[in-house]
Scaffold this active site. Structure first.
Site, short mmCIF file in Angstrom:
data_model
loop_
_atom_site.label_atom_id
_atom_site.label_comp_id
_atom_site.label_asym_id
_atom_site.label_seq_id
_atom_site.Cartn_x
_atom_site.Cartn_y
_atom_site.Cartn_z
N ASP A 110 0.82 -1.22 0.00
CA ASP A 110 0.00 0.00 0.00
C ASP A 110 0.85 1.27 0.00
OD1 ASP A 110 0.95 -0.33 2.50
OD2 ASP A 110 -0.97 -0.16 3.53
N HIS A 149 23.62 3.63 -19.04
CA HIS A 149 22.52 3.86 -18.10
C HIS A 149 22.82 3.25 -16.72
CE1 HIS A 149 19.60 4.38 -21.74
NE2 HIS A 149 20.34 5.46 -21.50
N ASP A 154 25.55 12.22 -14.41
CA ASP A 154 24.46 12.68 -15.28
C ASP A 154 23.25 12.84 -14.37
OD1 ASP A 154 22.46 13.10 -17.14
OD2 ASP A 154 23.14 11.52 -18.51
N ASP A 181 19.02 18.64 -17.42
CA ASP A 181 19.72 17.40 -17.75
C ASP A 181 21.19 17.76 -18.00
OD1 ASP A 181 20.51 14.93 -18.65
OD2 ASP A 181 19.22 14.89 -20.42
N HIS A 229 25.81 6.90 -28.91
CA HIS A 229 24.49 7.54 -28.74
C HIS A 229 24.43 8.83 -29.53
CE1 HIS A 229 26.03 10.54 -25.87
NE2 HIS A 229 26.65 9.57 -25.22
N HIS A 246 18.59 15.64 -27.32
CA HIS A 246 17.15 15.36 -27.37
C HIS A 246 16.43 16.61 -26.92
CE1 HIS A 246 17.53 14.92 -22.98
NE2 HIS A 246 18.58 14.15 -23.21
N HIS A 299 13.22 13.61 -21.88
CA HIS A 299 13.20 13.40 -23.34
C HIS A 299 11.86 13.96 -23.79
CE1 HIS A 299 16.27 9.87 -23.03
NE2 HIS A 299 16.79 11.02 -22.72
N GLU A 352 25.12 16.75 -25.88
CA GLU A 352 25.79 15.82 -24.98
C GLU A 352 26.67 14.78 -25.66
OE1 GLU A 352 23.09 12.94 -23.10
OE2 GLU A 352 21.41 14.06 -23.91
N TYR A 377 33.48 6.68 -24.93
CA TYR A 377 33.41 5.55 -23.99
C TYR A 377 34.38 4.47 -24.46
CZ TYR A 377 29.20 8.25 -23.35
OH TYR A 377 28.33 9.30 -23.19
N ARG A 430 31.29 12.12 -20.73
CA ARG A 430 30.18 12.81 -21.41
C ARG A 430 30.10 14.21 -20.83
NH1 ARG A 430 26.73 9.23 -20.96
NH2 ARG A 430 25.45 9.81 -19.17
N GLU A 432 27.38 17.36 -20.97
CA GLU A 432 26.01 17.64 -21.41
C GLU A 432 25.50 18.96 -20.86
OE1 GLU A 432 23.04 14.86 -19.97
OE2 GLU A 432 21.64 15.45 -21.54
#
Ligand code: MG
Ligand code: MG
Length: 441
Positions: A43, A246, A263, A274, A353, A357, A364, A387, A391, A408, A410
């Site tokens: 709950d 991710h 990130d 972002d 990538h 975006h 996104h 961004e 890698y 990265r 961004e």
């Protein structure tokens, strides 16, 4: 959790958006439901987050609410929401109820949500079209079909049901793509909060601390500055973890000599920031780390240069890929001509990538990237991320000094008449700035 953010300025902004929808609708009805509450386990519920389309048109943050916009000669803006309930309000907190919501949020009429099924067939009578989020929720689809059938059942009395069913998101996505001034104020605030959080994270970082300790600095900075929540799950990835795009475990120890990729962005009054920053755990870039970092930074600068009115959506990505591919050759990761490496997509081994975006209520955000098969042109008022990254996983043909480097950088950009404004300029990214801050509480 319910927020009451209403003020005269914002209410005008929301009402103005509804009027724009009604103008575009002509003869037709649009129905937009907010998001349902979601059970986390037994709950206990997930923190409530309204539907972005619903919120965009209402500013109303309570669950169990539906907006109905009725077009035609006498346009009407109608809200269905929960009724006041003394018992439930003792447990869960304040509810506006239809009457107060109508007044506070500027609707023409408001009714109890329990009346929705009874009222909708009447509102759909003799309307040419019905716009809703077709296929977003199958239970909702079935409910809409129920209303249509109820109208059709009355055809012998001369009533007509809407013949056209249209996806409301087509119209709303195009509106959401161009931010108005009220939205941009909120996005600047989300960006400022997030930039300050990244600085706090940099200051708190040192060898021996865990990724989750740095994540805690981000969350503390978000909430302390009034953000509701992170706009998405923060990535706090030390060393090799930065090569997992991710990565969300955020539970490893940070080691001297490694980089930390963060990130993370806050959500402020529904709007996302972002930001990604990558910096050395011990505050000093190693030689190979610095070389790789400077390449990503240069790729980002080249991409940002392309964020301007009239440029294609794809232009920043292409500019970044060009700099990154040249950098991969310079680092000894790839051999050959840069044009050929781009053509063959060999660069994707180290940059897999895309460069950005749309950004807004959703991290996104809504909006098509192509129109009639072509990348769309950037226009003032659009907001997007820039961004690029690099890698590098270990392999026999990869110089060992570069193994496990994941970078990265961004930022969030607003397309302006002159070019672009970087909303997230407050988060440092130059090598010297970063080395000045990391580990300095
Ligand atoms: Mg990001
Ligand atoms: Mg992003």
């Amino acid at each position: 959790m319910i927020w009451n953010w209403g003020n005269a300025v914002s209410l005008n902004a929301y009402r103005h958006r509804r009027e724009r929808v009604l103008q575009a609708l002509g003869e037709g009805v649009m129905v937009i439901a907010t998001a349902p509450e979601a059970v986390r386990n037994r709950d206990a519920h997930h923190p409530y987050r309204f539907d972005s389309y619903f919120y965009y048109l209402t500013g109303f943050t309570e669950p169990e609410a539906v907006l109905v916009l009725v077009g035609g000669e006498q346009p009407r803006q109608i809200l269905f929401c929960r009724e006041r309930n003394q018992e439930r309000e003792i447990w869960d907190g304040f509810r506006h109820g239809p009457e107060a919501a109508r007044e506070a949020f500027g609707f023409d009429a408001a009714h109890a949500i329990a009346e929705l099924d009874e009222q909708m067939p009447r509102l759909l009578e003799n309307q040419a079209a019905l716009h809703f989020a077709i296929g977003h929720d199958s239970a909702w689809d079935a409910r809409v079909v129920g209303w249509l059938n109820a109208v059709r059942a009355k055809t012998r009395s001369g009533v007509q049901a809407p013949e056209q069913l249209l996806d409301a998101r087509r119209l709303l996505d195009e509106m959401r793509l161009i931010k108005d001034g009220f939205e941009l104020d909120l996005m600047r605030k989300a960006a400022d909060i997030s930039a300050a959080a990244h600085i706090a994270a940099m200051r708190a970082t040192r060898p021996g601390r865990h990724e989750h300790e740095i994540e805690a600095e981000l969350l503390y900075a978000f909430r302390r500055q009034g953000a509701e929540a992170p706009a998405y799950t923060s990535i706090v990835a030390g060393g090799a973890n930065a090569c997992v795009l991710h990565y969300v475990f955020n539970n490893q120890v940070l080691k001297a000599g490694e980089l930390l990729l963060i990130d993370a962005g806050a959500e402020y009054r529904g709007y996302a920031a972002d930001i990604t920053r990558t910096f050395p755990v011990d505050g000093r870039f190693g030689g190979a780390q610095r070389d790789a970092y400077e390449i990503v930074l240069a790729a980002q600068a080249a991409a940002i240069e392309q964020v301007a009115p009239g440029r294609a959506w794809q232009s920043p990505h292409e500019a970044a890929v060009k700099v990154l591919a040249q950098g991969m050759v310079d680092l000894g990761l790839l051999q050959g001509e840069v044009d050929g490496l781009i053509e063959s997509e060999a660069y994707k081994r180290f940059y897999m990538h895309r460069t950005g975006h749309w950004l807004g209520l959703d991290v996104h955000d809504a909006g098509e990237y192509k129109q009639a098969g072509n990348w769309r042109a950037l226009q003032p008022g659009m907001t997007l991320t820039v961004e690029p990254g690099l890698y590098i996983r270990p392999a026999d043909d990869v110089p060992e000094a570069l193994w496990h480097i994941g970078i990265r950088i961004e930022d969030d950009a607003l397309v302006t008449e002159a070019g672009c404004e970087i909303l997230t300029h407050g988060a440092p990214k130059a090598v010297a700035e970063i080395e000045e801050i990391v580990g300095r509480d």
